[in-house]
Design an enzyme around this catalytic site. Structure first.
Site, short mmCIF file in Angstrom:
data_model
loop_
_atom_site.label_atom_id
_atom_site.label_comp_id
_atom_site.label_asym_id
_atom_site.label_seq_id
_atom_site.Cartn_x
_atom_site.Cartn_y
_atom_site.Cartn_z
N HIS A 28 46.96 13.25 67.36
CA HIS A 28 47.85 13.73 66.30
C HIS A 28 48.08 12.65 65.24
O HIS A 28 47.91 12.90 64.04
CB HIS A 28 49.19 14.13 66.93
CG HIS A 28 50.19 14.65 65.94
ND1 HIS A 28 50.36 15.98 65.68
CD2 HIS A 28 51.08 14.00 65.12
CE1 HIS A 28 51.30 16.15 64.75
NE2 HIS A 28 51.76 14.94 64.41
N GLU A 29 48.46 11.46 65.69
CA GLU A 29 48.73 10.38 64.74
C GLU A 29 47.45 9.91 64.05
O GLU A 29 47.48 9.48 62.90
CB GLU A 29 49.42 9.22 65.45
CG GLU A 29 50.75 9.57 66.10
CD GLU A 29 51.75 10.18 65.14
OE1 GLU A 29 51.66 9.89 63.92
OE2 GLU A 29 52.61 10.95 65.59
N HIS A 32 46.90 11.99 60.94
CA HIS A 32 47.67 11.48 59.79
C HIS A 32 47.02 10.21 59.22
O HIS A 32 46.86 10.07 58.01
CB HIS A 32 49.10 11.14 60.21
CG HIS A 32 49.93 12.32 60.60
ND1 HIS A 32 50.04 13.44 59.82
CD2 HIS A 32 50.71 12.54 61.69
CE1 HIS A 32 50.87 14.30 60.39
NE2 HIS A 32 51.27 13.78 61.54
#
Length: 362
Positions: A28-29, A32
């Site tokens: 997820h990170e 980003h």
């Protein structure tokens, strides 16, 4: 609790959770992070977990860290929030600031985290379909059932019913429906030898289904064989989409009141429920763990897209408002919305932990 029992508990429950949830947060990170770097935004820190840093190192202009509490992570982008550390201050007009980027680029950076989770779910399902077989075997024998009386044991592989070969749950159930309230001869494999047991099949008065009192390993996936890569890709994409749409409908039912309160209560899980679910899946085998991790990615990806301030969906809502108005929300209005969102999430966290504990301890 002895040290050996504590170690076994760690290996059975906490270690699988740390691996699965850590991978979800990392991906997820990373979504980003990669999109931010692609659009030229300066990244101050890439962190897994919250609280004090256990391990940290710096490479280039970015600090990487693993922190005490593993329930989440963050990517600190230059200009996205007010700088706490003076060294992280950046001029408002700096081209590497998050706020100087076009709205569509900022939206892409925010959406990249949840999108990465959906992609990871898809990849896990491809691996499951292409690389994992699930035996068609008995998982549990219900107490007092006909199967228990006949001597069926957990782990028995199911081969045939009355000489009719069966290789999955649908075939077993379909064959049993032809013999209501009759004795059927169940062919099984146990410890490398084949045996045949007579079992009294009974029609359940509530469901009308003919049952013998067993559950099978993997439920609907029992008996699954490895599939070609192309077929696996298509099925993985379809499952990811179907699960996402089902969850959207379920959430919509909560808003409209169509989803019963009991179903909401029974379906919600917090950190404790996730630990238990991951641990049970890991103990059942790699196939079950892959499926649970895929479902978890879809759930967390979609939840993160909810328009609640402090979640990715909240940031997307702020940016959408900015795109419509032609200017961002006032900082005080955005701060108030984030405070309300954080308060809501804290209450929700307390509630789901309460539900986890009531399920765990009755």
């Amino acid at each position: 609790m002895s040290l050996l029992a504590l170690w076994d508990w760690f290996l059975d429950w906490l270690a699988p959770f740390a691996v699965v949830f850590g991978a979800i947060v990392l991906v997820h990170e990373l979504g980003h992070f990669l999109v931010a770097r692609r659009f030229g935004v300066k990244v101050h820190e890439f962190a897994i977990g919250f609280g004090r840093a256990l391990v940290q190192w710096k490479r280039g202009e970015t600090r990487y860290s693993v922190r005490v509490f593993p329930l989440g992570g963050f990517v600190k982008l230059a200009g996205m929030d007010a700088a706490v550390d003076p060294q992280e201050e950046i001029a408002p007009d700096d081209p590497r600031s998050f706020k100087t980027k076009p709205v569509w680029q900022r939206m892409a950076i925010i959406a990249a985290g949840p999108v990465a989770n959906f992609f990871l779910a898809f990849v896990l399902l491809v691996v499951f379909y292409a690389g994992v077989t699930v035996p068609f075997a008995v998982a549990d024998v219900l107490p007092g059932s006909a199967a228990e009386a006949a001597g069926v044991l957990p782990g028995d592989r199911i081969v045939a019913v009355n000489g009719q070969p069966v290789s999955n749950l649908a075939e077993l159930s379909g064959t049993l429906q032809r013999y209501p309230d009759q004795v059927v001869h169940l062919t099984l494999e146990r410890d490398g030898r084949e045996l045949e047991l007579p079992v009294q099949a009974r029609r359940d008065p509530e469901t009308g289904r003919v049952l013998i009192g067993i559950t099978v390993m993997g439920g609907g996936t029992a008996g699954k064989q490895r599939l070609p890569l192309g077929t696996s890709v298509v099925r993985a994409a379809r499952d990811t989409l179907d699960w996402t749409l089902s969850l959207v409908r379920w959430l919509g039912g909560i808003i409209t009141g169509a989803t019963p309160v009991e179903q909401v209560r029974d379906s919600l899980s917090g950190p404790i429920g996730i630990v238990v679910g991951v641990g049970e899946s890991a103990q059942s085998g790699i196939g079950y763990l892959l499926l649970f991790a895929a479902v978890l990615n879809v759930n967390l990806g979609l939840v993160n897209l909810l328009p609640i301030p402090v979640l990715d969906g909240g940031w997307l809502l702020f940016l959408l408002i900015e795109a419509i108005r032609g200017r961002p929300l006032a900082p005080e209005h955005q701060g108030m919305a984030q405070f309300v969102g954080l308060t809501l999430l804290l209450f929700l966290m307390v509630f789901v932990v309460y539900l986890d504990l009531t399920r765990l301890f009755g």
